[in-house]
Design a protein around this motif. Structure first.
Motif, PDB file in Angstrom:
ATOM      1  N   PHE A 140       8.332   7.451   0.427  1.00 49.42           N
ATOM      2  CA  PHE A 140       7.342   7.099   1.451  1.00 49.42           C
ATOM      3  C   PHE A 140       7.574   5.688   1.984  1.00 49.42           C
ATOM      4  O   PHE A 140       7.223   5.381   3.123  1.00 49.42           O
ATOM      5  N   ILE A 141       8.181   4.836   1.172  1.00 44.67           N
ATOM      6  CA  ILE A 141       8.440   3.456   1.592  1.00 44.67           C
ATOM      7  C   ILE A 141       9.405   3.417   2.775  1.00 44.67           C
ATOM      8  O   ILE A 141       9.427   2.450   3.543  1.00 44.67           O
ATOM      9  N   ARG A 179       4.517   5.637  -5.487  1.00 41.15           N
ATOM     10  CA  ARG A 179       4.642   5.648  -6.952  1.00 41.15           C
ATOM     11  C   ARG A 179       3.530   6.439  -7.630  1.00 41.15           C
ATOM     12  O   ARG A 179       3.796   7.242  -8.531  1.00 41.15           O
ATOM     13  N   GLU A 180       2.290   6.218  -7.193  1.00 42.89           N
ATOM     14  CA  GLU A 180       1.158   6.810  -7.909  1.00 42.89           C
ATOM     15  C   GLU A 180       0.867   8.237  -7.466  1.00 42.89           C
ATOM     16  O   GLU A 180       0.323   9.017  -8.253  1.00 42.89           O
ATOM     17  N   GLN A 181       1.189   8.584  -6.221  1.00 48.36           N
ATOM     18  CA  GLN A 181       0.923   9.930  -5.739  1.00 48.36           C
ATOM     19  C   GLN A 181       2.199  10.737  -5.533  1.00 48.36           C
ATOM     20  O   GLN A 181       2.163  11.827  -4.966  1.00 48.36           O
ATOM     21  N   THR A 230       0.828  -1.209   0.000  1.00 52.39           N
ATOM     22  CA  THR A 230       0.000   0.000   0.000  1.00 52.39           C
ATOM     23  C   THR A 230       0.858   1.252   0.000  1.00 52.39           C
ATOM     24  O   THR A 230       0.625   2.190  -0.781  1.00 52.39           O
ATOM     25  N   ILE A 231       1.873   1.284   0.861  1.00 50.46           N
ATOM     26  CA  ILE A 231       2.740   2.462   0.949  1.00 50.46           C
ATOM     27  C   ILE A 231       3.550   2.633  -0.337  1.00 50.46           C
ATOM     28  O   ILE A 231       3.737   3.756  -0.828  1.00 50.46           O
ATOM     29  N   ARG A 232       4.011   1.531  -0.904  1.00 49.60           N
ATOM     30  CA  ARG A 232       4.759   1.622  -2.161  1.00 49.60           C
ATOM     31  C   ARG A 232       3.874   2.165  -3.280  1.00 49.60           C
ATOM     32  O   ARG A 232       4.323   2.962  -4.119  1.00 49.60           O
ATOM     33  N   THR A 233       2.610   1.776  -3.300  1.00 46.82           N
ATOM     34  CA  THR A 233       1.676   2.282  -4.312  1.00 46.82           C
ATOM     35  C   THR A 233       1.476   3.783  -4.161  1.00 46.82           C
ATOM     36  O   THR A 233       1.470   4.528  -5.152  1.00 46.82           O
TER      37      THR A 233
END
Length: 613
Positions: free
Chosen positions: A356-357, A349-351, A343-346
């Motif tokens: 953030f990871i 990348r997307e936002q 979730t954090i990786r997404t």
């Protein structure tokens, strides 16, 4: 040189044992159930009460403004929730509510996670309202400037009106509105995605005759340290801040000791961030984080109010001047949920949330922990069981290290073959250490033997071991992850115990972490000790009696020390020992030696004729 090689192995093993003893003496504490938090006596302050010393710079340098207040904990959680009108939060993963008083996001629970393994255990509560023990909430608002006062802008006690929406859910936003009666209308639109990200859009409309200067902010307040604080050195819990240049991790104890700031309070650290920043609090498995837009500059503040024992993190955005008839708008995000890697990786990348990871505490060996977890995560996605995935991970690691292991075991076999010649050199050299070293080196060079190669696999295992320990202890994916039978949580110690013959006798096992639990170990630590003992049998014992005794006791000492470790880590060590035993046995046989595993430990190996058993 052979003795030096053994001394190096012994020193490495003893160093490893010292670190393990440290883990044993300072284990992570058991979490306190959410529903057993102590309640204090109720007292409250009036509307707009400010945290003494928690001064936040306003829109003008000569006009610091106060972001107001807190109340002393005293109410039960249900009673505190019932005191204000609320907007429900309902998603597949979250439940809770938003208070219309102050527009606080102060009631949030994680539906996918329970406090314990019990089927009827309560779900994990992340945010809880002001007035309760352990209050923890997010607040958004405006800091006044240009002649405005705190009464002219919304604060923690502002009575918002619900302008649109009846509940917060993905695709269903809510908008709150408050008119200050002096020409400024403040609106706040809150949206929520399918996971843990809130988007808060604040706007102010100036209906007056003169310009207004205001600075938007986001704030997370935490009353006291969390009840389930581990306080374990391998894990960071406290403030986490990305400045765009570095990641700051500040423990609660260090926040208390911050120097005074003349404008922010008695304990504060203030840093201006030009972009790519975020700030908040991180727990073992959960996190709340304020995230301005990636290119947005802001002032980050870490504060502590000693009078009320309140920790705060603030993201104060630049001042906005709102002309008469104009509207100014700004957007921030709030992450409030579980620290799930995918979730954090997404989000990263997307936002475009910068690094953030790294909000997951990967530790000093991040260059190992990150790829190890990535591999473990993907193995689990393929296999569907974390226990078997750990075994598969061990196989892959051993395969990668096999060339080095092969050279090591071949070298050990050759060293054994050279043992008679080495003894002759020792007799000839006598007390002449220089002559001994010279002749030994000539022998090694002639026979193309590297006596230090046997140490390399051991040395490489140490950072891998600690990296895997970090992964198992820190990542939420191992929390409450079952393997087989009685192993229902790979992040916890083996619950079985010799005290009740591993479940055969009709009384309960000792409580985890107790003296009895350490003395009467479970099934997995026992298997670990046996696997270490068998692996040791493949190696010739040191000629020095003291070293031989230490090596003989080491499997059983490690068995008890590792008994209180996470069962996932013990499982890795058992798998590692088993695979190592098989590898070493096969390689020794291929070099013309038949390991006598159950024979005389001092003889170690028995020579066999080529082509014969």
């Amino acid at each position: 040189m052979d003795d030096q090689n053994k001394n190096l192995i012994l020193a490495t093993a003893l160093s490893f044992a010292v670190i393990l003893v440290w883990f044993l003496l300072f284990p992570p504490e058991e979490p306190v159930p959410v529903d057993t938090l102590p309640q204090a006596t109720a007292t409250t302050e009036g509307p707009g009460a400010a945290i003494p010393g928690a001064v936040v710079p306003g829109a003008d340098a000569d006009s610091p403004a106060v972001i107001p207040g807190v109340t002393t904990p005293g109410e039960s959680r249900d009673a505190a929730l019932a005191t204000t009108a609320r907007i429900p939060i309902l998603t597949d993963r979250l439940e809770g509510s938003i208070s219309l008083v102050g527009g606080r996001i102060d009631d949030l629970s994680l539906k996918d996670y329970r406090v314990t393994l019990a089927d009827d255990a309560p779900i994990v509560t992340l945010l809880t309202p002001q007035g309760t023990a352990g209050a923890y909430y997010a607040l958004f608002g405006w800091s006044p400037g240009g002649g405005l006062t705190t009464d002219d802008v919304p604060n923690i006690d502002t009575p918002y009106t619900l302008e649109s929406g009846d509940s917060l859910a993905p695709g269903r936003d809510v908008t709150l509105v408050w008119d200050n009666g002096a020409g400024l209308v403040f609106r706040r639109t809150i949206s929520l995605d399918d996971d843990y990200m809130f988007t808060i859009t604040q706007s102010v409309t100036n209906t007056g005759d003169s310009a207004a200067r205001v600075a938007p902010y986001g704030l997370i307040a935490r009353h006291g340290e969390p009840a389930d604080l581990k306080g374990f050195f391998i894990l960071h819990e406290g403030v986490i801040r990305q400045t765009g240049e570095r990641l700051d991790e500040i423990k609660y104890s260090d926040v208390r000791d911050l120097d005074p700031d003349p404008r922010w309070g008695p304990a504060a650290e203030v840093i201006d961030i030009s972009g790519n920043g975020w700030i908040g609090f991180t727990d073992h498995y959960w996190m709340t984080t304020l995230i301005p837009d990636g290119d947005q500059s802001f002032t980050s503040a870490v504060q502590y109010d000693p009078e009320r024992d309140v920790f705060r993190t603030t993201a104060l955005l630049p001042t906005m001047e709102v002309a008469p008839g104009a509207t100014a708008e700004v957007t921030q995000r709030l992450f409030a949920g579980a620290k799930e890697w995918e979730t954090i990786r997404t989000y990263e990348r997307e936002q475009a949330i910068y690094r953030f990871i790294d909000s997951i505490d990967w530790g000093w060996f991040y260059f190992l922990t990150k790829p190890i977890f990535w591999l473990l995560h993907n193995l689990n996605a393929l296999i569907g069981n974390m226990g078997w995935s750990i075994i598969a991970l061990t196989l892959i690691i051993k395969a990668l290290l096999f060339p080095l292991a092969y050279k090591s075991y071949v070298s050990m076999a050759k060293m054994k073959e050279l043992q008679p010649e080495m003894e002759k050199i020792k007799e000839r050299a006598g007390d002449d250490r220089q002559k001994l070293q010279t002749e030994m080196m000539e022998l090694y060079k002639k026979e193309k033997v590297n006596p230090a190669s046997g140490c390399l696999p051991i040395l490489l295992q140490i950072p891998i071991f600690f990296s895997l320990y970090k992964v198992i202890f820190v990542t939420i994916e191992l929390r409450h992850a079952p393997w087989i039978g009685w192993i229902r949580d790979l992040s916890a110690p083996d619950p079985s115990s010799f005290w009740n013959l591993w479940g055969l006798l009709p009384w309960a096992a000792p409580d985890p972490g107790s003296i009895l639990a350490l003395m009467f170990i479970g099934i997995m630590p026992l298997i670990l000790g046996i696997s270490m003992w068998l692996q040791q049998k493949l190696n010739p014992a040191p000629t020095d009696p003291t070293q031989a005794m230490i090596f003989a006791w080491m499997p059983w000492v490690f068995m008890f020390m590792l008994g209180s470790f996470a069962s996932g880590l013990v499982l890795y060590w058992i798998a590692n020992n088993t695979i190592t035993f098989i590898q070493q046995y096969a390689i020794m046989r291929s070099q013309g030696y038949k390991p006598d595993v159950f024979g005389n430990i001092l003889s170690g190996f028995k020579r066999k004729a080529p082509g014969k058993e």
